[in-house]
Design an enzyme around this catalytic site. Sequence first.
Site, PDB file in Angstrom:
ATOM      1  N   CYS B  85       0.836  -1.203   0.000  1.00 54.47           N
ATOM      2  CA  CYS B  85       0.000   0.000   0.000  1.00 54.47           C
ATOM      3  C   CYS B  85       0.878   1.264   0.000  1.00 54.47           C
ATOM      4  O   CYS B  85       1.544   1.529  -0.981  1.00 54.47           O
ATOM      5  CB  CYS B  85      -0.972  -0.041   1.180  1.00 54.47           C
ATOM      6  SG  CYS B  85      -2.313   1.143   1.060  1.00 54.47           S
ATOM      7  N   HIS B 194      -3.452  -5.667   1.088  1.00 53.55           N
ATOM      8  CA  HIS B 194      -2.754  -5.848   2.364  1.00 53.55           C
ATOM      9  C   HIS B 194      -2.671  -7.315   2.784  1.00 53.55           C
ATOM     10  O   HIS B 194      -3.503  -7.772   3.578  1.00 53.55           O
ATOM     11  CB  HIS B 194      -3.478  -5.064   3.458  1.00 53.55           C
ATOM     12  CG  HIS B 194      -3.302  -3.592   3.367  1.00 53.55           C
ATOM     13  ND1 HIS B 194      -2.349  -2.905   4.084  1.00 53.55           N
ATOM     14  CD2 HIS B 194      -3.936  -2.678   2.611  1.00 53.55           C
ATOM     15  CE1 HIS B 194      -2.422  -1.619   3.796  1.00 53.55           C
ATOM     16  NE2 HIS B 194      -3.382  -1.434   2.901  1.00 53.55           N
ATOM     17  N   GLU B 196      -0.763  -8.536   4.927  1.00 56.00           N
ATOM     18  CA  GLU B 196      -0.504  -8.630   6.381  1.00 56.00           C
ATOM     19  C   GLU B 196      -1.788  -8.566   7.207  1.00 56.00           C
ATOM     20  O   GLU B 196      -1.769  -8.866   8.398  1.00 56.00           O
ATOM     21  CB  GLU B 196       0.481  -7.529   6.813  1.00 56.00           C
ATOM     22  CG  GLU B 196      -0.107  -6.172   7.128  1.00 56.00           C
ATOM     23  CD  GLU B 196      -0.508  -5.366   5.894  1.00 56.00           C
ATOM     24  OE1 GLU B 196      -0.616  -5.936   4.794  1.00 56.00           O
ATOM     25  OE2 GLU B 196      -0.749  -4.146   6.053  1.00 56.00           O
TER      26      GLU B 196
END
Lengths: 74, 223
Positions: B85, B194, B196
């Site tokens: 991002c 994302h 994560e």
Amino acid sequence: MDVVLKPEISDPQGQAVLGALGRLGHTQVTGVRQGKHFVLDVEGTPDRAALEQIAETLLANPVIEDVELHLPGA
Amino acid sequence: MRIGVITFPGSLDDVDAARAVRLAGADPVVLWHAEHDLKAVDAVVLPGGFSYGDYLRAGAIAARSPLVQDVVQAARSGLPVLGICNGFQVLCEAGLLPGALTRNSHLHFRNRDQRLRIERADTAWTHAYAPGQEIVVPVKNGEGRYVAAPADLERLEGEGRVAVRYVGGNPNGSLRDIAGVTSADGRVVGLMPHPEHAVEELTGPSTDGLGFFTSVLKAVVSA
């Protein structure tokens, strides 16, 4: 210094402004491109080449933006 | 295995990135953008957020920070680097990855679970996946529309540099549904979604994102 998106990069913010102008009745406006305007205070006589380098290394992203330099008195 | 996570002023997802690193089985190392110290890490993650408040352009000021200059140097000799991002925006601004991220075509911040296709399963960050595998991870951005000049896009496609592509709907108007790209050597990868945030059943839509972090473990060992 004016930094504007290259003509081939679409500008959704400019298009939104154009839409608003149309709703206000300003139908004579057929296009809007939004950019950034930087005013730099420089010691001594501004050097065009140095300012162009400043623009390319930080103020503009050459991948998507063009720079127009406006020197005082020019 | 030590994986650095860089924190900039305005980073938001550095803690989640460090957690993903730990869940993948590596040791996360906190790195501070203003220090010229990579702390001898084996790989680096640039996390999401709004570094420097997105002032000037998203990622522009962070890309000129002391530590990112070191990352650029180290990446040129093979250090694996992942930008997520805002981290992807930083890597593009730093010139490590091609193209640029611009305002979403619909002008809205878009936050949703997103289906992606892994186009390149042979990079340092994606080889835990199968080529063409589809995964679901969150996407959340306001300036995530990937753009490059038409000639550059052709070149990137020709060189197989598109690492990840949006499927089931493009969340931001990215050209050719590009969600992430890789460096020519496959060591540097950047993507807007994302991974994560998709590493645990409790908090994510899936655990599909963990593969990015397990991939790099093998990449470092085999390098």
